[in-house]
Design a protein around this motif. Structure first.
Motif, PDB file in Angstrom:
ATOM      1  N   THR A  36       0.800  -1.216   0.000  1.00 44.23           N
ATOM      2  CA  THR A  36       0.000   0.000   0.000  1.00 44.23           C
ATOM      3  C   THR A  36       0.834   1.268   0.000  1.00 44.23           C
ATOM      4  O   THR A  36       0.337   2.331  -0.346  1.00 44.23           O
ATOM      5  CB  THR A  36      -0.910   0.050   1.246  1.00 44.23           C
ATOM      6  OG1 THR A  36      -0.094   0.001   2.412  1.00 44.23           O
ATOM      7  CG2 THR A  36      -1.906  -1.089   1.237  1.00 44.23           C
ATOM      8  N   CYS A  38       1.953   2.503   2.770  1.00 44.76           N
ATOM      9  CA  CYS A  38       1.688   3.109   4.081  1.00 44.76           C
ATOM     10  C   CYS A  38       2.792   2.701   5.049  1.00 44.76           C
ATOM     11  O   CYS A  38       3.371   1.632   4.923  1.00 44.76           O
ATOM     12  CB  CYS A  38       0.336   2.651   4.619  1.00 44.76           C
ATOM     13  SG  CYS A  38      -1.048   3.078   3.549  1.00 44.76           S
ATOM     14  N   CYS A  61      -0.025   7.039   4.305  1.00 40.51           N
ATOM     15  CA  CYS A  61      -0.002   6.378   3.001  1.00 40.51           C
ATOM     16  C   CYS A  61       0.576   7.314   1.946  1.00 40.51           C
ATOM     17  O   CYS A  61       0.170   8.473   1.844  1.00 40.51           O
ATOM     18  CB  CYS A  61      -1.408   5.936   2.609  1.00 40.51           C
ATOM     19  SG  CYS A  61      -2.072   4.704   3.726  1.00 40.51           S
ATOM     20  N   LEU A  69      -0.902  10.463  -0.240  1.00 41.93           N
ATOM     21  CA  LEU A  69      -2.124  10.206  -0.999  1.00 41.93           C
ATOM     22  C   LEU A  69      -3.296  10.962  -0.378  1.00 41.93           C
ATOM     23  O   LEU A  69      -3.326  11.176   0.834  1.00 41.93           O
ATOM     24  CB  LEU A  69      -2.446   8.710  -1.009  1.00 41.93           C
ATOM     25  CG  LEU A  69      -1.446   7.790  -1.699  1.00 41.93           C
ATOM     26  CD1 LEU A  69      -1.866   6.340  -1.522  1.00 41.93           C
ATOM     27  CD2 LEU A  69      -1.332   8.121  -3.173  1.00 41.93           C
ATOM     28  N   ALA A  74      -6.142   6.920  -0.798  1.00 45.72           N
ATOM     29  CA  ALA A  74      -5.525   6.036   0.195  1.00 45.72           C
ATOM     30  C   ALA A  74      -6.490   4.932   0.615  1.00 45.72           C
ATOM     31  O   ALA A  74      -6.107   3.767   0.739  1.00 45.72           O
ATOM     32  CB  ALA A  74      -5.068   6.838   1.408  1.00 45.72           C
ATOM     33  N   VAL A  97      -7.897   5.589   7.502  1.00 47.25           N
ATOM     34  CA  VAL A  97      -6.581   6.071   7.089  1.00 47.25           C
ATOM     35  C   VAL A  97      -6.287   7.369   7.822  1.00 47.25           C
ATOM     36  O   VAL A  97      -7.139   8.257   7.887  1.00 47.25           O
ATOM     37  CB  VAL A  97      -6.522   6.293   5.560  1.00 47.25           C
ATOM     38  CG1 VAL A  97      -5.171   6.838   5.156  1.00 47.25           C
ATOM     39  CG2 VAL A  97      -6.818   5.009   4.815  1.00 47.25           C
TER      40      VAL A  97
END
Length: 173
Positions: A36, A38, A61, A69, A74, A97
């Motif tokens: 991802t 992140c 992220c 993002l 995200a 997130v």
């Protein structure tokens, strides 16, 4: 009577197994942070009302260019990675997130399994089995005790065999 090094090694292994059995909190989600972008992703299956959900929390992220993002992008990236990494089916995925050091949004983004299948393809097949409640997870207490009992039994057998004069030879290829 002097103790052999096997007692020290066996007791160390048993202590690690017992401590590992008592860690019931959520943990890192394997490869999800790498997939991802992140810095931290924690995923945990849970019962929420009558549904089995994968609750995913991601922090900081970033895209391939290392730029942060947007919230919506995200959530999409984290949901896609979580959906593709599932081994057991769920009814929904809840994604939260947060930017690094910032508090997460008040409510997670909720994506149902139908929405995820439409966006990202089929997930794992099979029946959605409910997650057991924390109070019913006695197996995680009994499993380390079983390892401990098996280790003690093995040590006792080896000790009796040594006293009887039996030599055990292990061959390795």
């Amino acid at each position: 009577m002097p103790r052999s090094p096997a007692y020290g090694i066996a007791s160390s292994i048993l202590a690690v197994l017992i401590l590992a059995g008592y860690s019931t909190g959520p943990g890192s989600a394997g490869e999800l942070p790498l997939r991802t972008g992140c810095s931290s992703v924690v995923a945990q299956r849970a019962n929420i009302e009558a549904q089995v959900v994968l609750d995913v929390h991601a922090v900081n992220c970033r895209g391939p260019n290392r730029m942060p993002l947007t919230q919506d992008l995200a959530v999409g990236v984290v949901a896609h990675a979580a959906w593709q990494s599932l081994q057991l089916p769920v009814d929904a995925v809840h994604v939260t997130v947060a930017a690094s050091g910032a508090p997460p949004d008040e409510s997670p983004s909720i994506l149902t399994s139908d929405e995820l299948a439409d966006r990202f393809g089929p997930g794992p097949s099979g029946v959605v089995w409910p997650v057991s409640e924390r109070s019913d997870e006695r197996i995680w207490v009994l499993l380390p005790l079983a390892y401990f009992a098996a280790g003690v039994a093995m040590l006792l057998v080896v000790r009796r065999l040594q006293r009887a004069g039996v030599v055990v030879v292990l061959l390795r290829r």
